[in-house]
Design a protein around this motif. Structure first.
Motif: not given
Lengths: 315, 548
Positions: B143-152
């Protein structure tokens, strides 16, 4: 059932007894559902008018602590750069629709009344009544195709006579007329039937004696049919004048494009573009209130004139 | 009069009582929170929510199932101990209205999704639970990876004063970016080469409109599709503006400051070129485009009247597959956006990758359970490799669109690119087919089908090529121009901006059809500043400073 006038002295009796003895009580009971429905759906929602004076945010609740901003919504609407242009367009389009919306069906009704072949008469009635049932969304699409400068049927006919094709829907001076004529064409069948019904109420004896007196067909129209129609015309005019600020949102919205806004933009489409679509409740209520006030004033005035000058009464 | 007043009072009392009724149900909640991102609640808890009904054309249910009782709700109850109960469900077109009514009555379920401006107003009123601690503690690694993979940006946009107030619904905005599609069989027929600059593109558009590329002897083809709504629809010509360094409707960064994209210098040239194309009156731009809706354009595209279109990779599926089905000889090629200089790819316009926000009411007893629901969604939807589970929870052979029943939904910024990269490895023999998860396998099978001669699977091959040739390039070279307008501007600015944008549409349309001279654009710029555009720009930059 005939209504009976309650006796004067009955007003001194106690309430329950008055109800018991009222000879019209069954009529009042029958009226009750209509009164309740009107109350719930027409009077209670009037409370909502207050949000025109608020900066209404749904999350604060209908009865919650909304922020009161006085006439800010109204001054915003009146200060919108194109508001007066839209108001002018609305008045022009709407009053032309109103005038032609009476002249055309009255003329056609009188002419049709003189037609003696009943099959033909009925056929014409049905055909002109038909467009009244089609929604503007569909008709708009048909009109865009029909008025196309390259493939449209109207321009094919025009160019047959050697005239340059006209791009009606992108032409500033033609556009309001497209709106007016198409609206009248769509709706005159409906009003025409009302006028035809009114004509059948005219005493045939009048026509007979007019013929005996040597009146021709046009004299009869002028001095019998038209005066006989006058109350109906007055009623339709009074009713339609309240709609003066409604120039027909659906129709204009379907046909309007960015190149004819100067002559085609009406108040409703302007307000829609200004963000009614994005949940600006206060502003749309303010516009609604403004339009209702204008309608009420015009309606009262028109009714007063009809009452005084033409001795015409609705109530 | 007194009676009337009494009746009104009675109404007020009745509605008042019912408005209070919702808050009355006391649920003690479960204080015994299970450890880990997937721990099961014992005893189970109940969360209330509201939702829209998934499109019935896409989602079909087995007998007895519906949006309130289905594979997802049952599995969540069984595996996580969370019972999701919907207070109401409504057709998706009604959702926004119904949500506003619900917000006005102040009856909030435990969790639900809403738009950015609704989110903003609920935060202001202090109605939402702070999720920061719960997210750190119970959010799965995926979840944490997905939420930041497109930028913050996604997490940032959901954070207010350092507190995470919502779980963003991640959209695929960066994968939805436009590319240029050109009919290569038409190019060949007319003896033209693939355009490499904007000027060459315009020449090709003129040739497509005038030289009968479909060879039917009729003058019925068009050049560049321009939508009558000016802005809007999947395939509006923003890629054309991007080619001149203009980013209409977006707030983009220019020299460290945010600027409204329609006022960038390139806009003037783009409008001038469009005006010159329209002025030819030979359907290089459709003569009557101002009266044509998006659907009319779509129809013409699907029936092969256009040979140029700007759009994202998946327009291969519709409308372009329609062209291929009618005419198997049709060939489209997707290329990255063109600019004035050959070989120089301009930045492509994209928005922040958030489609909405999942919020939790401050009265919810178990706010962490919503994080767990999101963990569960991502594991089942994206990170599962088992075909049986895929067919049960995502898309089955019998029932499609099952995933839309999940109580929480969010996507991934780069899921398709990642999937196509895996497909690429398999196609090039670097990896085995068995390593593919269900989604890439689906793509792979489509491509194989096309290679075996199935004309109707052409779109699978084209999506693959488009993502490989364009999206991958955009990402590797970071060619995105982000629309930064995800903050909620205040009402006064919004009202002023509505006026500005109305003015903009009228001026731009009239310039294109030649009613206004291009010099009107300079007047538009000065009007923009005068009518509140400058204030809006200042306000936005003030906000932008705080975000850096």
């Amino acid at each position: 059932m005939d209504t009976v006038k309650p006796k004067k002295d009955s007003l001194k009796k106690p309430l329950l007894a008055r109800i018991r003895d009222n000879p019209n009580k069954s009529l009042y009971v029958m009226l009750l559902p209509a009164v309740i429905i009107t109350l719930i759906f027409c009077y209670v929602p009037m409370y909502g008018i207050i949000i025109a004076f608020q900066n209404f945010k749904p999350v604060r609740g209908m009865f919650g602590a909304q922020e009161w901003i006085g006439f800010t919504n109204f001054s915003y609407i009146f200060s919108m750069p194109d508001f007066y242009m839209a108001l002018k367009n609305t008045l022009i389009i709407s009053s032309m629709k109103m005038a032609l919306g009476i002249i055309v069906p009255v003329t056609v009704a009188i002419l049709l009344n003189e037609v003696r072949i009943s099959a033909y008469k009925r056929a014409v009635q049905t055909i002109v009544y038909f467009p009244y049932f089609i929604s503007w969304i569909i008709l708009g699409g048909i009109m865009i195709d029909a008025l196309s400068p390259t493939t449209g049927i109207v321009n094919s006919i025009i160019s047959f006579f050697g005239i340059e094709p006209v791009y009606f829907l992108a032409n500033k001076s033609a556009f309001p007329w497209v709106l007016i004529i198409s609206e009248v064409w769509k709706n005159y069948g409906f009003s025409m039937i009302l006028y035809l019904a009114a004509i059948t109420n005219i005493d045939p004896g009048l026509y007979e004696s007019a013929i005996v007196d040597g009146a021709g067909i046009f004299k009869r129209m002028r001095f019998i049919t038209l005066p006989g129609l006058a109350p109906m015309i007055a009623l339709m005019a009074v009713l339609s004048i309240g709609q003066l600020l409604n120039a027909g949102f659906e129709q204009v919205f379907t046909l309007l494009n960015d190149s004819v806004v100067e002559t085609g933009e009406i108040i409703d489409t302007l307000v829609y573009k200004m963000g009614i679509g994005s949940s600006m409740y206060s502003m749309s209520t303010a516009v609604g209130l403004f339009k209702s006030l204008v309608s009420m004033t015009l309606l009262s005035f028109a009714y007063y004139v009809a009452y005084k000058k033409a001795d015409y009464k609705v109530f | 009069m007194k009676k009337l007043f009494a009746i009104l009072l009675a109404f007020a009392v009745v509605t008042g009582i019912s408005a209070c009724g919702g808050g009355g149900e006391e649920d003690p909640g479960n204080t015994n929170i299970p450890e880990g991102p997937f721990g099961k609640y014992e005893p189970g808890i109940t969360l209330t929510s509201v939702r829209d009904i998934p499109n019935p054309a896409v989602v079909k249910y087995p007998d007895g199932d519906d949006v309130e009782n289905n594979v997802w709700t049952r599995a969540i109850k069984e595996e996580m101990g969370i019972n999701v109960k919907y207070e109401w469900t409504v057709d998706s077109s009604q959702y926004a209205t119904r949500l506003n009514t619900m917000m006005a009555s102040k009856q909030f379920p435990d969790f639900f999704y809403l738009t950015a401006s609704q989110f903003q107003s609920l935060v202001e009123e202090g109605m939402l639970a702070d999720l920061s601690g719960h997210y750190d503690k119970y959010g799965s690694d995926d979840l944490k990876r997905v939420y930041t993979e497109g930028g913050d940006n996604a997490i940032k946009s959901a954070t207010v004063d350092g507190k995470l107030m919502a779980l963003p619904w991640i959209s695929m905005a960066k994968e939805d970016t436009q590319m240029l599609w050109v009919r290569t069989d038409w190019l060949q027929k007319l003896n033209l080469k693939m355009p490499e600059t904007m000027d060459e593109l315009i020449d090709v558009a003129i040739a497509f409109a005038t030289r009968d590329p479909d060879g039917n002897g009729k003058n019925d083809t068009f050049g560049l599709p321009v939508n009558g709504d000016t802005y809007g629809g999947l395939m509006w010509h923003k890629g054309f503006f991007n080619g001149y360094g203009s980013y209409p409707l977006a707030w983009v960064e220019n020299n460290g400051k945010l600027q409204y994209g329609s006022t960038l210098p390139g806009t003037r040239e783009a409008l001038l070129k469009l005006q010159q194309m329209y002025k030819r009156k030979d359907n290089t731009i459709e003569l009557e485009f101002i009266n044509k809706t998006y659907f009319s354009l779509y129809d013409k595209l699907a029936t092969g009247k256009y040979g140029i279109v700007y759009g994202p990779y998946y327009i291969a599926i519709s409308p372009l597959q329609g062209v291929k089905t009618r005419d198997p000889k049709a060939e489209w090629k997707p290329v990255p956006l063109l600019s004035k200089k050959a070989g120089e790819i301009p930045k492509v316009q994209t928005s922040v990758d958030v489609a909405g926000y999942w919020v939790v009411s401050k009265d919810c007893k178990n706010p962490e359970a919503v994080i767990k629901l999101m963990n569960y969604w991502y594991e089942k939807f994206y990170f599962n490799k088992d075909t049986a589970i895929y067919e049960k929870f995502v898309n089955g052979p019998e029932y499609t669109g099952i995933y839309l029943n999940s109580p929480v939904i969010s996507y991934r910024a780069w899921n398709n690119l990642e999937a196509y990269m895996q497909v690429k490895d398999v196609l090039e023999g670097k990896a085995d087919k068995s390593t593919l998860g269900p989604i890439p396998l689906d793509y792979y099978n489509g491509i194989k089908k096309y290679q075996q001669g199935d004309n109707d699977s052409w779109s699978a091959q084209m999506c693959y090529e488009a993502v490989m040739n364009c999206t991958r390039l955009y990402k590797d070279k970071n060619l995105f121009m982000n629309d930064m307008s995800y903050f909620a501007i205040d009402d006064i600015t919004a009202q002023k901006f509505a006026v500005l944008q109305k003015n903009e549409r009228e001026v731009f349309t009239k310039i294109i059809i030649g009613e206004y001279d291009i010099s009107k654009y300079d007047q538009f710029l000065s009007d923009f500043d005068k009518l509140g555009g400058k204030e809006a720009t200042d306000a936005i930059n003030k906000w932008y400073e705080t975000q850096k």
